[in-house]
Design a protein around this motif. Structure first.
Motif, short mmCIF file in Angstrom:
data_model
loop_
_atom_site.label_atom_id
_atom_site.label_comp_id
_atom_site.label_asym_id
_atom_site.label_seq_id
_atom_site.Cartn_x
_atom_site.Cartn_y
_atom_site.Cartn_z
N HIS A 264 0.89 -1.29 0.13
CA HIS A 264 -0.13 0.04 -0.11
C HIS A 264 0.80 1.11 -0.12
O HIS A 264 2.01 1.24 0.38
CB HIS A 264 -1.11 0.08 1.15
CG HIS A 264 -0.59 0.52 2.50
ND1 HIS A 264 -0.31 -0.67 3.31
CD2 HIS A 264 -0.27 1.39 3.24
CE1 HIS A 264 0.04 -0.27 4.47
NE2 HIS A 264 0.10 1.10 4.53
N ALA A 266 0.72 5.18 1.19
CA ALA A 266 -0.06 5.83 2.21
C ALA A 266 -0.01 7.45 1.81
O ALA A 266 1.30 8.07 1.53
CB ALA A 266 0.48 5.86 3.74
N PHE A 330 -8.17 3.11 5.16
CA PHE A 330 -7.54 2.41 4.19
C PHE A 330 -8.62 2.11 2.93
O PHE A 330 -9.65 1.61 3.52
CB PHE A 330 -7.12 0.96 4.79
CG PHE A 330 -5.81 1.19 5.59
CD1 PHE A 330 -4.63 1.15 5.22
CD2 PHE A 330 -6.15 1.52 7.02
CE1 PHE A 330 -3.48 1.14 5.85
CE2 PHE A 330 -5.11 1.69 7.88
CZ PHE A 330 -3.69 1.57 7.62
N GLU A 343 -3.58 4.06 1.55
CA GLU A 343 -3.89 4.83 2.86
C GLU A 343 -4.16 6.09 2.76
O GLU A 343 -3.24 6.79 2.11
CB GLU A 343 -3.02 4.37 3.86
CG GLU A 343 -3.25 4.84 5.31
CD GLU A 343 -1.84 4.47 6.11
OE1 GLU A 343 -1.13 3.62 5.76
OE2 GLU A 343 -1.95 5.14 7.14
#
Ligand code: FE2
Length: 375
Positions: A264, A266, A330, A343
C-alpha cells in the motif's frame, strides 16, 4: 511491542541523500483507463504523456499528479517484453518507487558497491527543457528504485514526455499532499533480509517495529519493520507473514501478486475528514470497521479535534501515542486481484503507523478475505 527505535544515524555522511519520493510507476493492463480512475476517483490531474506520439515505441505512459504525489501509469503496446510480462504475472501493480536525488550517478555507485543489484546504469535523458539523470536498482520481487536527478531540468516530468497543456476537467483534487510511506510485502522469513538491504545498501535505519503479538487476530498475523532514510522523508515498512490459524492477508497478497511487491501507498492530507468525504463521493471504496470501534474510541484516544460521529460516518481510524495522534483509513484493493491498496493519513504529532488500529483493521480485511473465499 511497537517501538520508536531512536537508532542513531550511521556514522559518517549520508551516502544516499534523498529529497523525497519522485514518483511511483505502475505497470497496468490499460494505462488510459487507469489514469482516468486516478483522475476521477483520487482527483489527480493528467500532466504528461509519453507514447508513440512522442517518439516512444512499445509503451504508453500517463503522468498524473496531485501536489507532491506523482504516479506514472505505463502499459505495454506489445504482448512481448518486460512490461507485458510484469502485467501478466502480477496484474496491475507498482514497478518503480522512484526516489528524488541530487546525484543519480553517486546514488547508483554507492548502492551497487554495497551490494545493490543495478537494473539501469546511470543515463542522461535530454530535451529542450534540460536533462534528467536516471539510474535504478532492484528491490523486493520485480520492484525497483529509480534514482532521479532533475536539478538541470525545468520540464513538467522528464524527456520523452510531453506536457498536457489544457486543464484537467476530470480531476477534482481532494487535498492529498505527499506520500507518507510505501509498504512492501515480502515472503516468509524475508523481512530481515530486506531490513538489512535498506540498512546496508540504502543507508536507512530501523524506525519502528511490530511483532506478531501486535499484529495478530484469531486468524492471521504479520510482522513489520519500518525503515527510514537519513532525513526521515522516505519511510518503507516491510511486512512478512507470520503463522496464524488461517491464511494471513500477506499470504493472500503474495499468492495473487505472485511474489513480493508494494502492498500500500499512504498519502498524507491536512484534513482527512474533508479528503475522505470527497474520495467517497468520487467512488473510492474504503474498508469499514465495526461500530464497536467508535464506542471505545473516545476512551482510547481521549480528546481529539475531529467529531467522533463524523469519523464514524466516514470510517476513519485514530491512534494516539506520546507525541500526538494520527488519523488513517484504508481503501479496498484498487484492482480485482486483492493486491495494492491505498491509505489516507493525517498526522497530528504522532509518527506512528497506527498500531492501535491493527486489530480492528485486520478483522475488517479478514471479512473481505472470507468473502473472496481466501481465508
Ligand atoms: Fe500504512
Amino acid at each position: 511491542m511497537q517501538q520508536l527505535v531512536e537508532q542513531a544515524a550511521p556514522p559518517g555522511a549520508d551516502f544516499l541523500p534523498l529529497n523525497g519520493t519522485d514518483y511511483v510507476e505502475f505497470y497496468v493492463g490499460n494505462a488510459r483507463q487507469a489514469a482516468y480512475f486516478y483522475r476521477a476517483a483520487f482527483g489527480m490531474s493528467l500532466v504528461a504523456y509519453s507514447g508513440p506520439e512522442t517518439g516512444v515505441r512499445g509503451r504508453a505512459s500517463y503522468v498524473v499528479q496531485q501536489n507532491k504525489i506523482r504516479f506514472v501509469l505505463t502499459t505495454p503496446l506489445v504482448s512481448e517484453g518486460p512490461i507485458a510480462q510484469h502485467v501478466q504475472r502480477h496484474g496491475d501493480g507498482v514497478r518503480d518507487i522512484a526516489l528524488w536525488v541530487d546525484d543519480a550517478e553517486s546514488a547508483y555507485r554507492e548502492t551497487t558497491r554495497r551490494g545493490g543489484k543495478g537494473v539501469r546504469a546511470p543515463e542522461t535523458l535530454r530535451d529542450e527543457n534540460g536533462e534528467v539523470r536516471i539510474s535504478a536498482i532492484a528491490i523486493y520481487g520485480d520492484t525497483i528504485h529509480s534514482f532521479i536527478e532533475r536539478r538541470n531540468y525545468c520540464g513538467v516530468f522528464m524527456p520523452g514526455f510531453k506536457a498536457v497543456e489544457q486543464p484537467d476537467h476530470v480531476a477534482r483534487p481532494v487535498g492529498l499532499k505527499h506520500i507518507d510511506h510505501v509498504v512492501g510485502n515480502v515472503g516468509w522469513g524475508e523481512m530481515n533480509k530486506w531490513v538489512e538491504f535498506y540498512q546496508n545498501v540504502m543507508g536507512f535505519r530501523l524506525y519502528q517495529h511490530f511483532d506478531d503479538k501486535d499484529i495478530s487476530t484469531d486468524y492471521s498475523a504479520l510482522m513489520s519493520k519500518v525503515m527510514a532514510n537519513g532525513n526521515d522523508r522516505v519511510k518503507f515498512p516491510i511486512n512478512e507473514p507470520a503463522e496464524g490459524k488461517k491464511k494471513s492477508q500477506i499470504e493472500e497478497y503474495l499468492e495473487y501478486y505472485k511474489g513480493p511487491g508494494a502492498q500500500h501507498i499512504a498519502m498524507a492530507t491536512d484534513n482527512i475528514v474533508d479528503t475522505v468525504g470527497r474520495l467517497r463521493d468520487q467512488g473510492v471504496e474504503f474498508l469499514r470497521v465495526p461500530v464497536t470501534y467508535y464506542q471505545e474510541l473516545e476512551r482510547r484516544v481521549e480528546k481529539i479535534d475531529e467529531p467522533i460521529g463524523k469519523l464514524e460516518e466516514l470510517g476513519i481510524l485514530v491512534d494516539r501515542d506520546d507525541e500526538g495522534y494520527m488519523l488513517q483509513i484504508f481503501t479496498r484493493p484498487v484492482e480485482d486481484r486483492p493486491t495494492l491498496f491505498f491509505e489516507v493519513i493525517q498526522r497530528k504529532g504522532s509518527r506512528s503507523f497506527g498500531k492501535g488500529n491493527f486489530k480492528a483493521l485486520f478483522e475488517a480485511i479478514e471479512r473481505e478475505q472470507a468473502s473472496r473465499g481466501n481465508l
